[in-house]
Design an enzyme around this catalytic site. Structure first.
Site, PDB file in Angstrom:
ATOM      1  N   LEU A 154      -3.347 -43.247  11.131  1.00  0.00           N
ATOM      2  CA  LEU A 154      -4.498 -42.925  11.992  1.00  0.00           C
ATOM      3  C   LEU A 154      -4.144 -43.062  13.466  1.00  0.00           C
ATOM      4  O   LEU A 154      -3.261 -43.835  13.845  1.00  0.00           O
ATOM      5  CB  LEU A 154      -5.702 -43.796  11.636  1.00  0.00           C
ATOM      6  CG  LEU A 154      -5.610 -45.325  11.755  1.00  0.00           C
ATOM      7  CD1 LEU A 154      -5.751 -45.807  13.177  1.00  0.00           C
ATOM      8  CD2 LEU A 154      -6.685 -45.956  10.879  1.00  0.00           C
ATOM      9  N   PHE A 253       0.882 -31.861  19.456  1.00  0.00           N
ATOM     10  CA  PHE A 253       1.814 -32.782  20.120  1.00  0.00           C
ATOM     11  C   PHE A 253       2.843 -32.062  20.983  1.00  0.00           C
ATOM     12  O   PHE A 253       3.990 -32.473  21.102  1.00  0.00           O
ATOM     13  CB  PHE A 253       2.478 -33.732  19.099  1.00  0.00           C
ATOM     14  CG  PHE A 253       1.584 -34.906  18.813  1.00  0.00           C
ATOM     15  CD1 PHE A 253       0.377 -34.720  18.167  1.00  0.00           C
ATOM     16  CD2 PHE A 253       1.910 -36.184  19.252  1.00  0.00           C
ATOM     17  CE1 PHE A 253      -0.489 -35.772  17.940  1.00  0.00           C
ATOM     18  CE2 PHE A 253       1.057 -37.250  19.031  1.00  0.00           C
ATOM     19  CZ  PHE A 253      -0.141 -37.033  18.370  1.00  0.00           C
ATOM     20  N   LEU A 254       2.387 -30.964  21.581  1.00  0.00           N
ATOM     21  CA  LEU A 254       3.227 -30.244  22.549  1.00  0.00           C
ATOM     22  C   LEU A 254       2.518 -30.205  23.894  1.00  0.00           C
ATOM     23  O   LEU A 254       2.664 -29.262  24.647  1.00  0.00           O
ATOM     24  CB  LEU A 254       3.504 -28.824  22.054  1.00  0.00           C
ATOM     25  CG  LEU A 254       4.546 -28.694  20.948  1.00  0.00           C
ATOM     26  CD1 LEU A 254       4.693 -27.237  20.506  1.00  0.00           C
ATOM     27  CD2 LEU A 254       5.909 -29.247  21.392  1.00  0.00           C
ATOM     28  N   CYS A 264       1.867 -47.933  19.557  1.00  0.00           N
ATOM     29  CA  CYS A 264       2.700 -47.547  18.412  1.00  0.00           C
ATOM     30  C   CYS A 264       4.004 -46.851  18.786  1.00  0.00           C
ATOM     31  O   CYS A 264       5.080 -47.333  18.450  1.00  0.00           O
ATOM     32  CB  CYS A 264       1.885 -46.647  17.482  1.00  0.00           C
ATOM     33  SG  CYS A 264       0.382 -47.465  16.959  1.00  0.00           S
TER      34      CYS A 264
HETATM   35  C1  UGA Z   1       0.076 -42.685  16.950  1.00  0.00           C
HETATM   36  C2  UGA Z   1       0.234 -41.608  15.849  1.00  0.00           C
HETATM   37  O1  UGA Z   1      -0.262 -40.354  16.315  1.00  0.00           O
HETATM   38  C3  UGA Z   1      -0.531 -42.013  14.587  1.00  0.00           C
HETATM   39  O2  UGA Z   1      -0.292 -41.075  13.552  1.00  0.00           O
HETATM   40  C4  UGA Z   1      -0.041 -43.399  14.143  1.00  0.00           C
HETATM   41  O3  UGA Z   1      -0.759 -43.858  12.996  1.00  0.00           O
HETATM   42  C5  UGA Z   1      -0.224 -44.390  15.272  1.00  0.00           C
HETATM   43  O4  UGA Z   1       0.513 -43.945  16.425  1.00  0.00           O
HETATM   44  C6  UGA Z   1       0.283 -45.718  14.783  1.00  0.00           C
HETATM   45  O5  UGA Z   1       1.463 -45.811  14.423  1.00  0.00           O
HETATM   46  O6  UGA Z   1      -0.530 -46.657  14.606  1.00  0.00           O
HETATM   47  P1  UGA Z   1      -1.827 -43.294  18.757  1.00  0.00           P
HETATM   48  O7  UGA Z   1      -0.818 -44.224  19.355  1.00  0.00           O
HETATM   49  O8  UGA Z   1      -3.206 -43.792  18.508  1.00  0.00           O
HETATM   50  O9  UGA Z   1      -1.288 -42.742  17.322  1.00  0.00           O
HETATM   51  O10 UGA Z   1      -1.972 -42.064  19.743  1.00  0.00           O
HETATM   52  P2  UGA Z   1      -1.472 -40.538  19.839  1.00  0.00           P
HETATM   53  O11 UGA Z   1      -2.663 -39.679  19.855  1.00  0.00           O
HETATM   54  O12 UGA Z   1      -0.435 -40.239  18.861  1.00  0.00           O
HETATM   55  O13 UGA Z   1      -0.855 -40.549  21.317  1.00  0.00           O
HETATM   56  C7  UGA Z   1       0.279 -41.344  21.632  1.00  0.00           C
HETATM   57  C8  UGA Z   1       0.754 -41.044  23.028  1.00  0.00           C
HETATM   58  O14 UGA Z   1       1.315 -39.742  23.100  1.00  0.00           O
HETATM   59  C9  UGA Z   1      -0.341 -41.087  24.092  1.00  0.00           C
HETATM   60  O15 UGA Z   1       0.179 -41.718  25.230  1.00  0.00           O
HETATM   61  C10 UGA Z   1      -0.637 -39.616  24.378  1.00  0.00           C
HETATM   62  O16 UGA Z   1      -1.114 -39.386  25.665  1.00  0.00           O
HETATM   63  C11 UGA Z   1       0.743 -39.014  24.179  1.00  0.00           C
HETATM   64  N1  UGA Z   1       0.710 -37.566  23.828  1.00  0.00           N
HETATM   65  C12 UGA Z   1       0.233 -37.180  22.623  1.00  0.00           C
HETATM   66  C13 UGA Z   1       1.218 -36.651  24.721  1.00  0.00           C
HETATM   67  O17 UGA Z   1       1.676 -36.994  25.831  1.00  0.00           O
HETATM   68  N2  UGA Z   1       1.229 -35.319  24.371  1.00  0.00           N
HETATM   69  C14 UGA Z   1       0.756 -34.892  23.175  1.00  0.00           C
HETATM   70  O18 UGA Z   1       0.812 -33.666  22.914  1.00  0.00           O
HETATM   71  C15 UGA Z   1       0.237 -35.839  22.282  1.00  0.00           C
END
Ligand code: UGA
Length: 453
Positions: A154, A253-254, A264
Site C-alpha cells: 500500500l 511512476f514516470l 519506504c
Molecule cells: C511506496 C510504494 O509505492 C508502495 O507500493 C509501498 O507499499 C510503500 O512504498 C512501502 O513500502 O510501504 P509510498 O512511500 O507511500 O509507497 O509513496 P509513493 O506514492 O510510492 O511515492 C514515493 C515517492 O516517490 C514520493 O516521494 C513521490 O513524490 C515520489 N514519486 C512517485 C515521484 O517522484 N514520481 C512518481 O511518478 C511517483
C-alpha cells in the site's frame, strides 16, 4: 478469523482496519500507551484519508479493538501479524534494523496457543522469516505454528484503496495448512479475482524489495531524462507519455520531480543494496539510483537559486508543500528536509505552508528558522519567489493574479509540474519546472554550486 496485529504504524493500523472491514476480528497491539489511548478515543496517529471512518465503523461493529497487552490477543489468534518498524540501522551500511521484529517474535512465542500462523508484514530482508521461525521454535518448543511472509504494497495517502483493491497479494508460505489460513484471511479479494501469489518465504521477502527498488529506479530514470529534456529543449511529460503508452513500460511512476522520499523507498533501496553486498551480488543499478536520488535534492535547491537570478542571499522564498508527497502528514526523507536547509545555508529566509504536515514539520530540526504560515497566500506575502515542493490539490489552482500581487518578484519554481507553463507565464511569472524549458528566465546568472555532488 481472529487476528492479532502487532504494531499500529501505517501498515499495521491500515491492514488491521481493512481486515476488520473484511469481517475478521482484529486486535491491534502497540506498546505505546498514548497511541492506544488515542485510538480508543477515535484519534488517528497518522493522517490518512478515510482511515478514521473505517476504524470508527469497525470499532462500533465490534470487529476492531486496540490494546497494549500482547498476550491475550495472540493466545486467541488464528493469525498474528508482525507489522513493526524496520528502520535503517543507525550504525551500519544501510541494513534494516530488525530489533523490533525479533522482539515481537519472542513475545509472540510466549503466548501462542493452538495452531497459529505468524505473518511478517513488515518489510524484512530475505531470510528474516526463517529467523523468526527459529526464534519462536527455540522460545516455545512444541508450539504449533507456521511462519508466513505477506509483504504490503500500500501507498500512503491511498492506503485503504490499495489494501482493499490491490494489484496482487504475495504470500510466502510453506505448508498447505498455512496457505489455507492466508487464503481465508484474503477471501474477499480471492473472490474478486485478485491474483494471490503463493511463493516461498524468501521469494515473498525479496519481491517486496524488488518492487520498491524498481519503482524508485523508474522515478530516478525519468528524473535523469528530465534533466536531459531541459538541456535539449524536449518536454519530459510528453516523453513520459510517449514511453508510458508502451504496455511493457507502463505510464505510472514516470512523473519527474525533486526525487523520491518517504518512509519506504529510501530505506528499502539502501537495505536492498546492503543485502546484495552481503550475498556478494552487488546491485549496481540500485546503488546508482540511491546516489542519483540523494544528489538530486541538492540540485533542486540550486535550481531555485538559479531561478532567483543566481543568489538568494537576503531573499525570502515561499515554499508550498513540505511532506514527501500529498495526502499524508509524513515528513520522512521529504525533499523539503534537504532543499530548505540548503537554501537557508546560502542566505535565504523561508516561509512555508503544508496542508497536513505542519505539526510534523515543526518537529524537524532541519526546518529550524522557517516561518510557518497558515495558508498558501499568507506564505507568499512579500516573498521573492514561490516554490512548489509537494503537489497538494489545493496548490493546483492558485489564484495566480493574487499570488503575483503578493510576491515581491513574480518567480515560480514548480518542482512537481502542476502548472502549464503558458498559463503561469501569461499571469506574468517567470516559470521554472522539471524537464521542461524554463520560461521567461531571469538574466543568465553566474553558475551556482551548493556542493554535495
Ligand atoms: C511506496 C510504494 O509505492 C508502495 O507500493 C509501498 O507499499 C510503500 O512504498 C512501502 O513500502 O510501504 P509510498 O512511500 O507511500 O509507497 O509513496 P509513493 O506514492 O510510492 O511515492 C514515493 C515517492 O516517490 C514520493 O516521494 C513521490 O513524490 C515520489 N514519486 C512517485 C515521484 O517522484 N514520481 C512518481 O511518478 C511517483
Amino acid at each position: 478469523m481472529r487476528i492479532a496485529m502487532i504494531g499500529t504504524g501505517y501498515v499495521g493500523l491500515v491492514a488491521g482496519a481493512c481486515f476488520s472491514e473484511f469481517g475478521h476480528h482484529v486486535t491491534c497491539v502497540d506498546k505505546d500507551e498514548r497511541k492506544i489511548a488515542a485510538l480508543h478515543a477515535g484519534k488517528m496517529p497518522i493522517y490518512e484519508p478515510g482511515l478514521d471512518d473505517l476504524v470508527g465503523n469497525n470499532v462500533r461493529g465490534g470487529r476492531l479493538d486496540f490494546t497494549t497487552d500482547l498476550a491475550g490477543p495472540v493466545k486467541d489468534a488464528d493469525a498474528v501479524f508482525i507489522a513493526v518498524g524496520t528502520p535503517t540501522a543507525r550504525h551500519g551500511e544501510g541494513h534494516a534494523d530488525l530489533t523490533y521484529v525479533f522482539a515481537a517474535a519472542e513475545e509472540v512465542a510466549a503466548s501462542l496457543s493452538g495452531y497459529t500462523v505468524v505473518v511478517t508484514k513488515s518489510t524484512v530482508p530475505v531470510g528474516t522469516g526463517r529467523k523468526v521461525h527459529k526464534i519462536i521454535s527455540e522460545k516455545a518448543p512444541g508450539a504449533d505454528f507456521d511462519v508466513a511472509s505477506n509483504p504490503e504494497f500500500l501507498r500512503e495517502g491511498a492506503a485503504i484503496n490499495d489494501f482493499m483493491r490491490p494489484d496482487r497479494v504475495v504470500v510466502g508460505a510453506e505448508s498447505d495448512r498455512c496457505r489455507a489460513v492466508l487464503r481465508d484471511l484474503y477471501r474477499p479479494l480471492f473472490l474478486n479475482e485478485t491474483p494471490i501469489l503463493m511463493t516461498s518465504l524468501e521469494t515473498a521477502e525479496l519481491t517486496k524489495y524488488a518492487a520498491n527498488a524498481f519503482l524508485a529506479t523508474k522515478i530516478t530514470f525519468i528524473n535523469e531524462i528530465a534533466d536531459l529534456c531541459e538541456a535539449t529543449g524536449a518536454d519530459v511529460q510528453e516523453v513520459a507519455r510517449g514511453i508510458g503508452l508502451d504496455g511493457r513500460i507502463g505510464k505510472k511512476f514516470l512523473h519527474a520531480g525533486p526525487g523520491y522520499g518517504g518512509s519506504c523507498f529510501p530505506k528499502d533501496t539502501l537495505a536492498l543494496v546492503h543485502q546484495g553486498r552481503e550475498h556478494d551480488t552487488p546491485l549496481r543499478i540500485v546503488e546508482t539510483v540511491v546516489a542519483v536520488n540523494d544528489d538530486r535534492k541538492v540540485r533542486m535547491a540550486e535550481r531555485i537559486v538559479h531561478a532567483c537570478g543566481g543568489s538568494v542571499q537576503g531573499k525570502t522564498i515561499a515554499v508550498l508543500g513540505l511532506t514527501f508527497k500529498p495526502n499524508t502528514d509524513d515528513m520522512r526523507e521529504a525533499p523539503s528536509l534537504v532543499i530548505v536547509p540548503a537554501l537557508q545555508k546560502v542566505g535565504a529566509r523561508i516561509r512555508a505552508f503544508d496542508p497536513e504536515g505542519m505539526s510534523e514539520a515543526k518537529k524537524h530540526a532541519e526546518l529550524d528558522g522557517v516561518a510557518f504560515c497558515n495558508n498558501a497566500y499568507e506564505t507568499m506575502e512579500g516573498a521573492d519567489a514561490l516554490v512548489i515542493l509537494t503537489e497538494w490539490n489545493e496548490f493546483r489552482s492558485l489564484d495566480l493574479e493574487r499570488a503575483r500581487s503578493l510576491l515581491r518578484d513574480p518567480v515560480m519554481v514548480d518542482l512537481r509540474n502542476i502548472y502549464r507553463p503558458e498559463e503561469v507565464v501569461a499571469a506574468g511569472f517567470s516559470y521554472t519546472s522539471v524537464g521542461r524549458r524554463a520560461v521567461a528566465p531571469p538574466k543568465r546568472p553566474r553558475s551556482v554550486s551548493l556542493g554535495g555532488r
